[in-house]
Design a protein around this motif. Structure first.
Motif, PDB file in Angstrom:
ATOM      1  N   GLY A 152       0.815  -1.215   0.000  1.00 21.93           N
ATOM      2  CA  GLY A 152       0.000   0.000   0.000  1.00 21.93           C
ATOM      3  C   GLY A 152       0.840   1.254   0.000  1.00 21.93           C
ATOM      4  O   GLY A 152       0.488   2.242   0.664  1.00 21.93           O
ATOM      5  N   ALA A 153       1.935   1.237  -0.752  1.00 20.85           N
ATOM      6  CA  ALA A 153       2.871   2.369  -0.754  1.00 20.85           C
ATOM      7  C   ALA A 153       2.191   3.660  -1.190  1.00 20.85           C
ATOM      8  O   ALA A 153       1.470   3.684  -2.186  1.00 20.85           O
ATOM      9  CB  ALA A 153       4.043   2.062  -1.678  1.00 20.85           C
ATOM     10  N   ASP A 154       2.420   4.735  -0.437  1.00 20.42           N
ATOM     11  CA  ASP A 154       2.002   6.073  -0.867  1.00 20.42           C
ATOM     12  C   ASP A 154       3.075   6.695  -1.758  1.00 20.42           C
ATOM     13  O   ASP A 154       2.770   7.519  -2.614  1.00 20.42           O
ATOM     14  CB  ASP A 154       1.767   6.970   0.355  1.00 20.42           C
ATOM     15  CG  ASP A 154       0.620   6.462   1.209  1.00 20.42           C
ATOM     16  OD1 ASP A 154      -0.476   6.240   0.656  1.00 20.42           O
ATOM     17  OD2 ASP A 154       0.819   6.267   2.415  1.00 20.42           O
ATOM     18  N   ILE A 155       4.328   6.318  -1.507  1.00 17.63           N
ATOM     19  CA  ILE A 155       5.445   6.733  -2.347  1.00 17.63           C
ATOM     20  C   ILE A 155       6.258   5.483  -2.658  1.00 17.63           C
ATOM     21  O   ILE A 155       6.551   4.686  -1.758  1.00 17.63           O
ATOM     22  CB  ILE A 155       6.358   7.760  -1.642  1.00 17.63           C
ATOM     23  CG1 ILE A 155       5.560   8.994  -1.201  1.00 17.63           C
ATOM     24  CG2 ILE A 155       7.511   8.175  -2.547  1.00 17.63           C
ATOM     25  CD1 ILE A 155       6.363   9.966  -0.335  1.00 17.63           C
ATOM     26  N   ALA A 156       6.603   5.290  -3.921  1.00 20.78           N
ATOM     27  CA  ALA A 156       7.402   4.129  -4.322  1.00 20.78           C
ATOM     28  C   ALA A 156       8.507   4.590  -5.266  1.00 20.78           C
ATOM     29  O   ALA A 156       8.337   5.562  -6.009  1.00 20.78           O
ATOM     30  CB  ALA A 156       6.532   3.079  -5.014  1.00 20.78           C
ATOM     31  N   VAL A 157       9.631   3.895  -5.212  1.00 21.76           N
ATOM     32  CA  VAL A 157      10.753   4.217  -6.097  1.00 21.76           C
ATOM     33  C   VAL A 157      11.025   3.048  -7.029  1.00 21.76           C
ATOM     34  O   VAL A 157      10.674   1.907  -6.736  1.00 21.76           O
ATOM     35  CB  VAL A 157      12.038   4.529  -5.294  1.00 21.76           C
ATOM     36  CG1 VAL A 157      11.850   5.757  -4.431  1.00 21.76           C
ATOM     37  CG2 VAL A 157      12.444   3.347  -4.435  1.00 21.76           C
ATOM     38  N   TYR A 197       8.862   8.184  -7.204  1.00 21.15           N
ATOM     39  CA  TYR A 197      10.128   8.900  -7.068  1.00 21.15           C
ATOM     40  C   TYR A 197      11.178   8.199  -7.914  1.00 21.15           C
ATOM     41  O   TYR A 197      11.244   6.964  -7.930  1.00 21.15           O
ATOM     42  CB  TYR A 197      10.586   8.928  -5.600  1.00 21.15           C
ATOM     43  CG  TYR A 197      10.028  10.071  -4.778  1.00 21.15           C
ATOM     44  CD1 TYR A 197       8.716  10.507  -4.921  1.00 21.15           C
ATOM     45  CD2 TYR A 197      10.815  10.725  -3.834  1.00 21.15           C
ATOM     46  CE1 TYR A 197       8.208  11.549  -4.161  1.00 21.15           C
ATOM     47  CE2 TYR A 197      10.322  11.760  -3.053  1.00 21.15           C
ATOM     48  CZ  TYR A 197       9.006  12.174  -3.226  1.00 21.15           C
ATOM     49  OH  TYR A 197       8.514  13.201  -2.456  1.00 21.15           O
ATOM     50  N   LEU A 198      11.982   9.019  -8.597  1.00 26.96           N
ATOM     51  CA  LEU A 198      13.074   8.496  -9.409  1.00 26.96           C
ATOM     52  C   LEU A 198      14.335   8.381  -8.560  1.00 26.96           C
ATOM     53  O   LEU A 198      14.776   9.367  -7.976  1.00 26.96           O
ATOM     54  CB  LEU A 198      13.328   9.432 -10.589  1.00 26.96           C
ATOM     55  CG  LEU A 198      14.569   9.138 -11.439  1.00 26.96           C
ATOM     56  CD1 LEU A 198      14.383   7.836 -12.226  1.00 26.96           C
ATOM     57  CD2 LEU A 198      14.873  10.298 -12.391  1.00 26.96           C
ATOM     58  N   ILE A 230      12.402  13.105  -6.459  1.00 29.25           N
ATOM     59  CA  ILE A 230      13.750  12.565  -6.640  1.00 29.25           C
ATOM     60  C   ILE A 230      14.174  11.870  -5.352  1.00 29.25           C
ATOM     61  O   ILE A 230      14.069  12.454  -4.265  1.00 29.25           O
ATOM     62  CB  ILE A 230      14.762  13.699  -6.949  1.00 29.25           C
ATOM     63  CG1 ILE A 230      14.370  14.436  -8.235  1.00 29.25           C
ATOM     64  CG2 ILE A 230      16.188  13.132  -7.042  1.00 29.25           C
ATOM     65  CD1 ILE A 230      14.421  13.612  -9.486  1.00 29.25           C
ATOM     66  N   ALA A 231      14.644  10.630  -5.437  1.00 24.00           N
ATOM     67  CA  ALA A 231      15.200   9.910  -4.287  1.00 24.00           C
ATOM     68  C   ALA A 231      16.703   9.755  -4.533  1.00 24.00           C
ATOM     69  O   ALA A 231      17.121   8.975  -5.401  1.00 24.00           O
ATOM     70  CB  ALA A 231      14.536   8.544  -4.137  1.00 24.00           C
TER      71      ALA A 231
END
Length: 404
Positions: A152-157, A197-198, A230-231
């Motif tokens: 359930g990721a809200d942000i994923a890379v 996120y990249l 950006i990550a």
């Protein structure tokens, strides 16, 4: 509404809001690393010793949280796909962990923060597979993204291959091309409302230019058409090299500005502690770290952002955080508890709160827009740190104008 809004700037530092589905995270912000699945069962909060006690605080579990709401310290948290391999789980347990998203589980129903799920690329790609006691699945971008969605990721890379300091030019080119390929594959997968996120790697402007050029060639359009942030990774080996960290982040800021990408939020993977105020001054928006927890596991009680003492020698009276002002938790930290996790778990949460409070004060200073105040804040933070002070002066001069 865009995913990231900047509300104030002082020099290169900025404060703002990160929107992740129904959650808003004020920036700058520290995402504490949480291991939600430590090989245990639901009735034990999925296990994990001190890891478990921290999860009990995150979910306001009684008696750990002792009636106090700690949610403000967990507004955004980081976890990693790679953490699934840390506790030797079986295939059956692995599949059960993926049945229900983290925030939909009753054990974590009180947690409403943003969930950032790292790909764990460095570990999983080096190992070649995601393995447990009776199963092994070959690592791929599709597999990792499937797990991020299941969490359930809200942000994923995207999956990535960080550089190592021993890498030669040929290694870095190869890793850049592999990460760019994963980044292109990632944008074709259903994000289901999560932010993408990249992952970015490079220690200098030349390396970062090469990285962005390679990624741009693999995507069918502008980077910000597909990515929300950006990550910046691969910096953990340089966590004690402030000069190297400052050079890397400054280079990234320059490259983003030249490519009209400076509106994207910047997350630095795996860094906190003494470097954090300087990187915030350079314009970094979010961080993640497990230092708060691993320090506690080693019996370290933080006395400032830069210092710690053995928990047995700690003076809880000088701290006004919710953990240290709780008579019950003070008693536990003094050793009056049946299990070690209940002695060191509150220490971990105290360590986290101390870092979050520092970031909050810095965030407020930026929001007030007072350049002189931010200069003084940074100078005071490092004035008793001779080894770090010269780097603080460098950042102040670089981002806030000539001062020293």
């Amino acid at each position: 509404m865009t995913s990231f809004e900047t509300s104030a700037r002082v020099g290169d530092a900025r404060s703002g809001k990160l929107h992740c589905r129904d959650t808003v995270v004020e920036t700058p912000h520290l995402f504490p690393v949480i291991n939600f699945y430590c090989g245990g069962l639901a009735r034990t909060h999925f296990g994990g010793g001190v890891f478990r006690t921290v999860k009990e605080f995150l979910s306001n579990e009684v008696p750990a949280a002792n009636g106090t709401d700690y949610s403000e310290y967990f507004r955004g948290v980081m976890t990693s796909v790679a953490s699934l391999t840390d506790f030797g789980l079986s295939r059956e347990r692995y599949l059960s962990y993926l049945e229900t998203p983290v925030k939909s589980r009753p054990e974590f129903a009180e947690f409403d923060g943003a969930l950032f799920v790292d790909s764990g690329g460095y570990k999983l790609l080096n190992e070649g597979s995601l393995s447990g006691t009776n199963f092994s699945i070959e690592t791929s971008q599709k597999l990792i993204h499937g797990i991020q969605r299941a969490f359930g990721a809200d942000i994923a890379v995207n999956l990535d291959l960080p550089f190592e300091e021993s890498d030669v030019y040929r290694d870095r080119v190869s890793k850049t091309e592999a990460t760019a390929s994963f980044a292109a594959e990632f944008v074709n997968m259903d994000a289901e409302g999560s932010r993408r996120y990249l992952t970015v790697h490079g220690y200098s402007k030349a390396m970062l230019d090469r990285f962005f050029d390679t990624v741009a060639r693999t995507l069918p359009g502008p980077i910000d058409q597909f990515y929300d942030g950006i990550a910046f990774g691969g910096l953990v080996p340089k966590k004690d090299d402030l000069n190297g960290l400052i050079n890397a982040v400054s280079s990234l800021k320059t490259v983003l500005a030249e490519r009209n990408l400076s509106h994207l939020p910047i997350h630095v993977l795996g860094i906190s502690g003494r470097a954090m105020p300087l990187l915030i001054a350079l314009g970094v928006d979010t961080f993640d770290s497990s230092t708060y927890l691993h320090s506690a596991i080693n019996g370290k009680y933080s006395t400032s952002l830069f210092t710690s003492t053995n928990v047995a020698e700690a003076d809880f009276d000088i701290c006004d955080c919710p953990v240290c002002t709780s008579p019950a938790l003070r008693q536990q930290m003094r050793g009056d508890a049946e299990y070690q996790k209940d002695i060191l778990g509150p220490v971990a949460v105290h360590n986290l709160i101390l870092q979050q409070q520092f970031v909050k004060r810095l965030r407020r200073s930026i929001a007030e827009g007072n350049r002189e105040q931010l200069r003084t804040f940074l100078e005071n933070a490092y004035q008793d740190r001779p080894q770090s002070r010269k780097f603080a002066y460098r950042v102040i001069n670089q981002t806030l104008g000539s001062y020293f």
